[in-house]
Structure formats: structure tokens, C-alpha cells
Design an enzyme around this catalytic site. Structure first.
Site, mmCIF file in Angstrom:
data_model
loop_
_atom_site.group_PDB
_atom_site.id
_atom_site.type_symbol
_atom_site.label_atom_id
_atom_site.label_comp_id
_atom_site.label_asym_id
_atom_site.label_seq_id
_atom_site.Cartn_x
_atom_site.Cartn_y
_atom_site.Cartn_z
ATOM 1 N N ASP A 51 0.824 -1.214 0.000
ATOM 2 C CA ASP A 51 0.000 0.000 0.000
ATOM 3 C C ASP A 51 0.856 1.262 0.000
ATOM 4 O OD1 ASP A 51 -2.204 -1.687 0.141
ATOM 5 O OD2 ASP A 51 -2.331 -1.570 2.316
ATOM 6 N N GLU A 207 -10.687 0.951 -4.993
ATOM 7 C CA GLU A 207 -10.261 1.397 -3.674
ATOM 8 C C GLU A 207 -8.826 1.930 -3.802
ATOM 9 O OE1 GLU A 207 -10.894 -2.370 -1.647
ATOM 10 O OE2 GLU A 207 -8.724 -2.645 -1.454
#
Length: 527
Positions: A51, A207
Site C-alpha cells: 500500500d 479502492e
């Protein structure tokens, strides 16, 4: 840009000489992305750094990454060239929000801190992140190493994408993959209150939002986890209308979640996360070029994919990697270490026996629930970790040693028996998820006739196999069979296999302790 290495020689000759000297003096590293000739190989960090969010401040780059339940939480790294990285610090000294963060009444493996968004605004680092089950937090610091001051918003923004526009206005873009609606949250000047929430776009399954502005265009980057791909959207206003294209993906072109970062000279570079079945989620870096005001990963000669090898974006910087080995001779743990959950600080010490790490056995019914397990990331493609232990403080029922923490939890533990003898025992525990019992595989044991022992963990991420041994003099004696190295987001810790130093006691009597003299890392295969 073409990539003839010979053409680089005249431009980096001086850097080459310095790099050679630095290479000779560096400790062993599992993966050195800097090739020493003006080029680098992906990934710059061959370990589970998922991430990613990367920013530039002046000539410095900063990389924020997910840390889940690990404590301290929310790691930030620093680089001067996007290739050579060192750990700069952590935002959260401890995780807050309930007893499970202390491994009391349950655990938060696979939960905790997700998908941070890092920016620099008005002379401060600002980071937004959401802890699973809590509202989004925003933290600020003048120095990236902290201290950080934090506050919570009134809602949870999944994978928040923090953005400051040119007039200083602050926003968060957020979307969750089970839906895909992109919502834009407007923040007040203090960044403490949401003043408006507006649905601005829809991308099925989106997302991991990131917002960037270049020229007159706003760019929105989103991951599509269901197909491990990335989309790029652009608009002349944050509220849209947005147009969207497919960009790259993990299977064929190099990754799925990420965005772009500008260089001091005006060029742009891309960063993107790629899932690997053994080591976890790695982050690749790529040159990009612009075509009709769209960013394209790669080069005009090889567009649409992250290159395996490329010219470094910035030349002349020294070699660097996150630390791995530790002699435990400093007053604090190295930044490479993190506890499996918040530690019990009464149960470990670097001061009680200077030059040693003392782990006092914590009460637990097994490895998975043992607090104060000290971890660091597994390093690809191959790594070997040796740890020297003094077992003289072990009490009956203590299980202290070395292993892995992840989906497959394999360990070699020194055990004090009721009659005072010492043994080494293997365990392998495979986590099958919250609703399924773990699989426990019995392992062999070996008698010890001394209070000191050196244990070895080998992780071969090319073969996806690990091995545990103990050293009898210079000879390594494997204890049990090889075990699998597995990354699986559904089970385990949602991370690649981590090195684990552990010490716990499953009994009711007085718990003891183990003293760790050193942990030494090597990328050289044992003979």
C-alpha cells in the site's frame, strides 16, 4: 528512453567508483537494487512493503506503508533517489483502540493500520490513515521521525487519499472495493472536520485512491483488487466529470495499487504494488512518460509495463537498505524491528544486561497468542538469519526461539523440561482464518547439553521454502523438514513471512527469560 548501459558510462563514472567502495564496505544485504552502473533493478525493496504512498520534499523522497497490527505502527522510509531506502521512523509508538491491540481477549492480525496517505503541507508532514473499525486519523509532524500529533475525524474513510490543492484546500478521496463509489471529503483548515462529502465518480471495485494534480488536470489513481489492476481517471475539476482508463496490472505489467511522484527536475516517476505468492506485496518503481496528458508506465520503447531494469531517476546517491542485523548494543531497538502487537514493556529490556536483548516469557496458550514476539520483514530472494541465545534463564514451560510469523508459523524453540534439561523442539502452525481451527503439525526435537545455542532461519523466496536449524559448532543441523513460505491475504497476518523472535510460557509456574546476544543476517546461502 533506450537503455544501453554503455551510454551511461561517461555520465556516471565517478559515481561508479564511489559505489564500488560503498559496496565493499556494506553489510550483507538480501537484495541490492542499485546495480552500481547508473541503473537499478526492481523492486528497490525486495520485501513486503504494501500500500505505498510516496512523496517528494525538496530532494528527499518519503514512502509510507501499511503495518497492520505491528507495533510501532505506520512505517515511513526515506530515499534521495527512489532506489536506495532507509527506515526513517514510525508514526504510531503504540496502537490504540482496544485490548486486542495488546493481545488481550483476542488479536488484530490482518487488521490494524491500512493504506496510509502521506503529504507535506505548510512545513509539516501530514498523514491520513484508517485503523480497521475506527475513524480515520490525521497526524502531523515537523520531522518525519516525529513526534507526531494526531486527531480523529468523525467517520472512517477507507484507504484515504489525502490531497492539498494549490490554494491550500484539503480533501480526502475514498472508495471501498465492495462498492467502487469514489467520495470526496472536504476538510476545514484545521484538518479536524469534514465540511462536505460528495460522490464524484464510480469505478466498479475501486479502492486505494490517490489524488495528484499536474497542470490543469486532476488525476485519480485507484486499485481494483478483484483483478489486481489499476485505473487512472482525470478531470479538470475535483467534482468531475471524470474519464477513466485502465493502466497496469499485477499479472502482466507490474502492479496494481500506487500513483506517481514528481522529481525535482520536473520529471515524474511511478510506484505500484505487486502481489507475490511467497514474499507478500512488493513495491516497484518505474519511469513514466506522458501521452495526450495521460501518464504511461515504462518508456516509449516499452510502454505500459514496469521495467525489470531501468536508469536510476537520480544519479550519484550512496547505496542504502533498511537494517537487518542487530548486535543489541544500543539503548533502543533498530528501526527494522516491530512487535507482533503492542508489547508488554515490563517483559523485555535492553538495559538489564547491556549488549543483550532480554525477552521475559509472556503467558500464552500458544505461539499465535504470544505477546512480545519481535519481528522484522523477510527479505528476498534468499536470506539467512542466525540468532545467538543464552538459555540459562529459561524456566519450566518456557518456549523461546526463532521462527516465522505469517500464514505458516514455523519455529524452533528452546524448552526447559520439568527435570531441568534443555531441548529444542519444532512447531509448525498454519493459520486457516478466524472461523477455522489452525493446523498444527508435530515436529522433531533434539537434546541440548549447553545453555548457549545458535539458531538459524533460512528463507528462500524463489523456491518458497524455509528451513530451521541449530548450529553444532560450524555445522548446521536442520530440525524437521522444510516448510512453505506463503503470502495469503485471507489468512495469517496479511503480510509476507516475517522473522520472529519469541519467548512465552504455557504453564502456571514462574516464567523465565531468554537473552539474545545478536541477530545476524546474510544473503549468502549456507554451504
Amino acid at each position: 528512453m533506450k537503455f544501453p548501459l554503455a551510454s551511461l558510462a561517461s555520465r556516471v563514472a565517478l559515481a561508479l567508483g564511489a559505489a564500488g567502495l560503498l559496496l565493499a564496505g556494506l553489510p550483507a544485504l538480501a537484495w541490492q537494487a542499485d546495480n552500481g552502473d547508473g541503473s537499478y533493478s526492481n523492486p528497490p525493496l525486495n520485501a513486503d512493503y504494501p500500500d505505498p504512498d510516496v512523496i517528494r520534499v525538496g530532494h528527499d523522497f518519503y514512502f509510507a506503508t501499511t503495518t497492520f497490527a505491528n507495533s510501532p505502527g505506520l512505517r515511513i522510509l526515506h530515499s534521495r533517489d527512489l532506489v536506495n531506502w532507509r527506515i526513517a521512523g514510525h508514526v504510531l509508538p503504540r496502537l490504540e483502540g482496544g485490548p486486542a491491540f495488546d493481545l488481550t481477549g483476542g488479536s488484530v492480525y490482518r487488521r490494524g493500520v491500512f493504506a496510509p496517505s502521506l503529504r507535506f503541507h505548510d512545513g509539516e508532514f501530514v498523514i491520513a490513515f484508517t485503523v480497521v473499525g475506527q475513524n480515520t486519523r490525521i497526524c502531523r509532524a515537523v520531522q518525519v521521525a516525529g513526534p507526531w500529533r494526531c486527531h480523529s475525524l468523525d467517520r472512517a474513510a477507507f484507504d484515504p487519499g489525502l490531497f492539498f490543492d494549490r490554494d491550500g484546500s484539503a480533501f480526502i478521496a475514498t472508495a471501498i472495493g465492495s462498492d467502487g463509489t469514489v467520495t470526496l471529503l472536504s476538510l476545514d483548515k484545521s484538518l479536524s472536520r469534514v465540511t462536505e462529502a460528495r460522490k464524484v465518480h464510480y469505478i466498479p471495485g475501486a479502492e486505494g485512491s490517490k489524488l495528484i494534480r499536474r497542470g490543469d488536470w486532476y488525476y485519480l489513481f485507484n486499485a481494483i483488487p478483484r483483478r489486481l489492476a489499476m485505473t487512472i481517471s482525470r478531470a479538470k475539476a475535483l467534482t468531475g466529470p471524470w474519464e477513466t482508463i485502465n493502466a497496469i496490472d499485477t499479472a502482466t505489467s507490474g502492479g496494481h495499487q500506487g500513483a506517481i511522484v514528481d522529481l525535482a527536475d520536473g520529471r515524474w516517476w511511478g510506484f505500484v504494488m505487486q502481489d507475490k505468492p511467497a514474499i507478500g506485496r512488493i513495491t516497484n518503481f518505474s519511469p513514466i512518460f506522458w501521452q495526450d496528458d495521460w501518464p504511461v508506465w515504462g518508456t516509449p520503447e516499452a510502454p505500459g509495463r514496469v521495467p525489470a531494469r531501468a536508469v536510476k531517476p537520480v544519479q550519484g546517491q550512496p547505496l542504502a537498505q533498511p537494517d537487518t542485523s542487530d548486535e543489541f548494543d544500543r539503548p533502543q531497538l533498530g528501526l527494522q524491528w516491530a512487535w507482533n502487537h503492542n508489547p508488554d514493556d515490563t517483559r523485555w529490556s535492553l538495559a538489564e544486561r547491556p549488549g543483550w536483548l532480554r525477552l521475559k516469557a509472556t503467558r500464552a496458550d500458544g505461539f499465535w497468542t504470544a505477546r512480545n514476539t519481535l519481528t522484522q520483514k523477510g527479505q528476498g530472494p534468499y536470506s539467512r538469519g542466525d540468532v545467538r541465545l543464552d538459555l540459562s534463564g529459561l524456566a519450566a514451560g518456557d518456549r523461546c526461539g526463532l521462527g516465522t510469523l505469517g500464514k505458516v508459523n514455523a519455529g524452533i524453540a528452546a524448552v526447559r523440561t520439568e527435570d531441568g534439561r534443555l531441548r529444542l523442539e519444532r512447531h509448525t502452525i498454519i493459520d486457516n482464518g478466524d472461523r477455522q481451527p489452525a493446523t498444527t503439525l508435530p515436529g522433531p526435537s533434539a537434546a541440548l547439553d549447553a545453555n548457549g545455542v545458535t539458531l538459524r532461519l533460512e528463507m528462500d523466496f524463489v523456491r518458497a521454502r524455509g528451513r530451521l536449524s541449530w548450529l553444532d559448532g560450524e555445522a548446521a543441523k536442520p530440525l524437521g523438514d522444510e516448510f512453505e513460505l506463503i503470502y495469503d491475504w485471507r489468512t495469517g497476518t496479511f503480510q509476507g513471512p516475517q522473522v520472529a523472535l519469541f519467548c512465552f510460557n504455557t504453564g502456571t509456574g514462574k516464567a523465565g527469560q531468554v537473552d539474545v546476544d545478536w541477530f545476524r543476517f546474510s544473503d549468502k546461502r549456507a554451504e
